[in-house]
Design a protein around this motif. Structure first.
Motif, mmCIF file in Angstrom:
data_model
loop_
_atom_site.group_PDB
_atom_site.id
_atom_site.type_symbol
_atom_site.label_atom_id
_atom_site.label_comp_id
_atom_site.label_asym_id
_atom_site.label_seq_id
_atom_site.Cartn_x
_atom_site.Cartn_y
_atom_site.Cartn_z
ATOM 1 N N MET A 242 1.650 55.289 30.017
ATOM 2 C CA MET A 242 3.003 54.837 29.130
ATOM 3 C C MET A 242 3.694 56.051 28.929
ATOM 4 O O MET A 242 4.939 55.943 28.790
ATOM 5 N N ILE A 243 3.127 57.107 28.904
ATOM 6 C CA ILE A 243 3.886 58.323 28.620
ATOM 7 C C ILE A 243 4.643 58.691 29.811
ATOM 8 O O ILE A 243 5.853 59.142 29.961
ATOM 9 N N ALA A 244 3.953 58.679 31.026
ATOM 10 C CA ALA A 244 4.631 58.719 32.341
ATOM 11 C C ALA A 244 5.960 57.584 32.449
ATOM 12 O O ALA A 244 6.892 58.139 33.001
ATOM 13 N N LEU A 245 5.514 56.566 32.284
ATOM 14 C CA LEU A 245 6.520 55.340 32.358
ATOM 15 C C LEU A 245 7.759 55.522 31.539
ATOM 16 O O LEU A 245 8.794 55.459 31.873
ATOM 17 N N TRP A 246 7.509 56.010 30.280
ATOM 18 C CA TRP A 246 8.640 56.459 29.224
ATOM 19 C C TRP A 246 9.412 57.572 29.934
ATOM 20 O O TRP A 246 10.696 57.472 29.729
ATOM 21 N N LEU A 247 9.013 58.546 30.458
ATOM 22 C CA LEU A 247 9.627 59.717 31.346
ATOM 23 C C LEU A 247 10.442 59.352 32.496
ATOM 24 O O LEU A 247 11.564 59.653 32.512
ATOM 25 N N LEU A 248 9.730 58.279 32.886
ATOM 26 C CA LEU A 248 10.475 57.616 34.225
ATOM 27 C C LEU A 248 11.664 56.817 33.694
ATOM 28 O O LEU A 248 12.817 56.984 34.709
ATOM 29 N N SER A 249 11.526 56.341 32.667
ATOM 30 C CA SER A 249 12.584 55.509 32.068
ATOM 31 C C SER A 249 13.986 56.342 31.842
ATOM 32 O O SER A 249 15.043 56.001 31.792
ATOM 33 N N ILE A 250 13.556 57.751 31.691
ATOM 34 C CA ILE A 250 14.701 58.696 31.138
ATOM 35 C C ILE A 250 15.226 59.235 32.585
ATOM 36 O O ILE A 250 16.354 59.220 32.681
ATOM 37 N N PHE A 251 14.161 59.814 33.242
ATOM 38 C CA PHE A 251 14.458 60.560 34.432
ATOM 39 C C PHE A 251 14.675 59.960 35.722
ATOM 40 O O PHE A 251 15.079 60.577 36.626
ATOM 41 N N GLY A 252 14.303 58.742 35.906
ATOM 42 C CA GLY A 252 13.996 58.001 36.962
ATOM 43 C C GLY A 252 13.027 58.704 38.004
ATOM 44 O O GLY A 252 12.432 59.887 37.722
ATOM 45 N N ASN A 253 13.244 58.390 39.386
ATOM 46 C CA ASN A 253 12.271 58.896 40.325
ATOM 47 C C ASN A 253 13.285 60.132 40.937
ATOM 48 O O ASN A 253 13.143 60.145 42.134
ATOM 49 N N PHE A 269 18.196 51.537 35.056
ATOM 50 C CA PHE A 269 17.900 50.732 33.657
ATOM 51 C C PHE A 269 16.655 50.106 34.086
ATOM 52 O O PHE A 269 15.970 49.734 33.256
ATOM 53 N N TYR A 270 16.429 49.930 35.184
ATOM 54 C CA TYR A 270 15.279 48.937 35.976
ATOM 55 C C TYR A 270 13.915 49.594 35.282
ATOM 56 O O TYR A 270 12.894 49.013 35.011
ATOM 57 N N TRP A 271 13.721 51.026 35.253
ATOM 58 C CA TRP A 271 12.764 51.819 34.884
ATOM 59 C C TRP A 271 12.580 51.579 33.383
ATOM 60 O O TRP A 271 11.388 51.314 32.912
ATOM 61 N N GLY A 272 13.537 51.509 32.611
ATOM 62 C CA GLY A 272 13.638 51.247 31.061
ATOM 63 C C GLY A 272 12.934 49.895 31.012
ATOM 64 O O GLY A 272 12.113 49.609 29.881
ATOM 65 N N ASN A 305 10.415 52.973 23.548
ATOM 66 C CA ASN A 305 11.179 52.337 24.744
ATOM 67 C C ASN A 305 12.721 51.911 24.204
ATOM 68 O O ASN A 305 13.841 52.357 24.771
ATOM 69 N N LEU A 306 12.490 50.935 23.376
ATOM 70 C CA LEU A 306 13.720 50.425 22.553
ATOM 71 C C LEU A 306 14.515 51.488 22.041
ATOM 72 O O LEU A 306 16.055 51.416 22.289
ATOM 73 N N TYR A 307 14.193 52.272 21.310
ATOM 74 C CA TYR A 307 15.044 53.344 20.881
ATOM 75 C C TYR A 307 15.445 54.573 21.652
ATOM 76 O O TYR A 307 16.654 54.975 21.344
#
Length: 348
Positions: A242-253, A269-272, A305-307
């Motif tokens: 979940m931490i990694a996925l949250w960072l992925l939603s910010i920085f992408g791949n 946006f798809y990562w978020g 993630n929402l915020y």
């Protein structure tokens, strides 16, 4: 007859339960009075004091080491031993680790109920082990920069000790060392670059955490030697993912800061969306199965993630007054929602 020691909060919960059972005709008045009379107010929270005292002791030990190197006189003294071979430090920390582990084993054998002191001794041993292995890496791999074997050694040491004394704290160290090994091993095979098989660190650890969670859920209960740590592995695996996925939603791949800076957030946006979906699904799963760890982790990362999306898309696009007003209103609704879930009484 010995009475049950309870805190004020615990007494309120038990008395509410007794009252509810009376109203549902599941308990008669006489038995309810007997049960209430069997409750006794707990005295001073010595267990909580012990836990905080050991945490403070450990923090003080760390600060004392930091102070050792920040003090001018002692720094000069340490510099005189700068040329001391790494093997001396390696063996010295190894001896300290053995000392703390021996104390921990002895203390656990003589006083198995003193969990806080036993765990503190093992934690000190774990830090000394990490230092010893670090110097061992300097000795063996000075020119190669391939330290992954050292992390495998730390995993083996922590894992064996955790199983031997059934220490969940050392099992956490084992899983953290496993994560560090995974990071260094993939970095080594990508020539210390940020991408491995086209994946940056957040994407790698999203998959790593998912695999660890799946192992804990499906396989670990079948392994008698480590099934005791199943819940710990499950929680650590979820946190990794979940931490990694949250960072992925910010920085992408992305692995290059300049490339990431030129990308608009809506392009990843798809990562978020994936992070919101996974966290919401985890929260719903936790509520349906009464898995409090999954529910809490899912709920926290759903809100996070929402915020995060809220800040990303609205901070530069609307008036600050409206932004914070929307933030306040949304948090109020979140609080009401959480209150309705956590305060709901069974049978109502």
């Amino acid at each position: 007859m010995k009475k049950l020691d309870v805190s004020k909060h615990e007494r309120e919960i038990i008395e509410d339960a007794i009252k509810h059972w009376q109203e549902q005709s599941l308990l008669d008045a006489e038995k309810a009075k007997v049960l209430q009379a069997n409750l006794d107010d707990k005295g001073f929270e010595w267990g909580m004091l012990a836990r905080y005292a050991f945490w403070i002791a450990l923090a003080s030990l760390i600060f004392s080491v930091v102070s050792l190197f920040s003090d001018g006189y002692l720094s000069d003294l340490v510099e005189r031993f700068y040329e001391t071979p790494n093997v001396v430090f390696c063996l010295g920390f190894a001896a300290i680790a053995v000392f703390f582990y021996a104390l921990g084993f002895r203390n656990k054998a003589n006083n198995p109920d003193k969990n806080f002191s036993n765990e503190t001794l093992m934690l000190a041993g774990a830090f000394a082990t990490a230092a010893s292995i670090g110097f061992l890496g300097q000795i063996l791999d000075r020119n190669e920069n391939h330290y992954t074997l050292m992390f495998l050694l730390s995993i083996l040491i922590y894992g064996v000790l955790a199983v031997k004394i059934k220490s969940k704290l050392l099992w956490v160290f084992t899983l953290v060392a496993l994560g560090i090994w995974f990071a260094t091993e993939t970095a080594y095979h990508s020539n210390w670059g940020f991408k491995f098989w086209g994946m940056n660190y957040p994407l790698r650890f999203t998959i790593f955490g998912a695999l660890l969670t799946a192992f804990a859920y499906f396989i670990q209960p079948k392994l008698k030697s480590i099934d005791y740590f199943q819940s710990t592995s499950f929680v650590v695996g979820l946190l990794y993912s979940m931490i990694a996925l949250w960072l992925l939603s910010i920085f992408g791949n992305y692995s290059d800061f300049d490339k990431w800076s030129s990308v608009r957030q809506y392009e990843i946006f798809y990562w978020g969306l994936l992070g919101i979906g996974v966290s919401l699904g985890l929260a719903i799963y936790g509520m349906k199965t009464k898995d409090h760890a999954a529910r809490d982790i899912g709920f926290v990362f759903f809100i996070l993630n929402l915020y995060t999306r809220f800040v990303e898309y609205l901070w530069d696009n609307i008036n600050r007054t409206i932004f914070f007003l929307l933030l306040a209103v949304s948090f109020w609704f979140v609080g009401r929602w959480a209150e309705s879930i956590w305060k709901k009484k069974p049978g109502v």
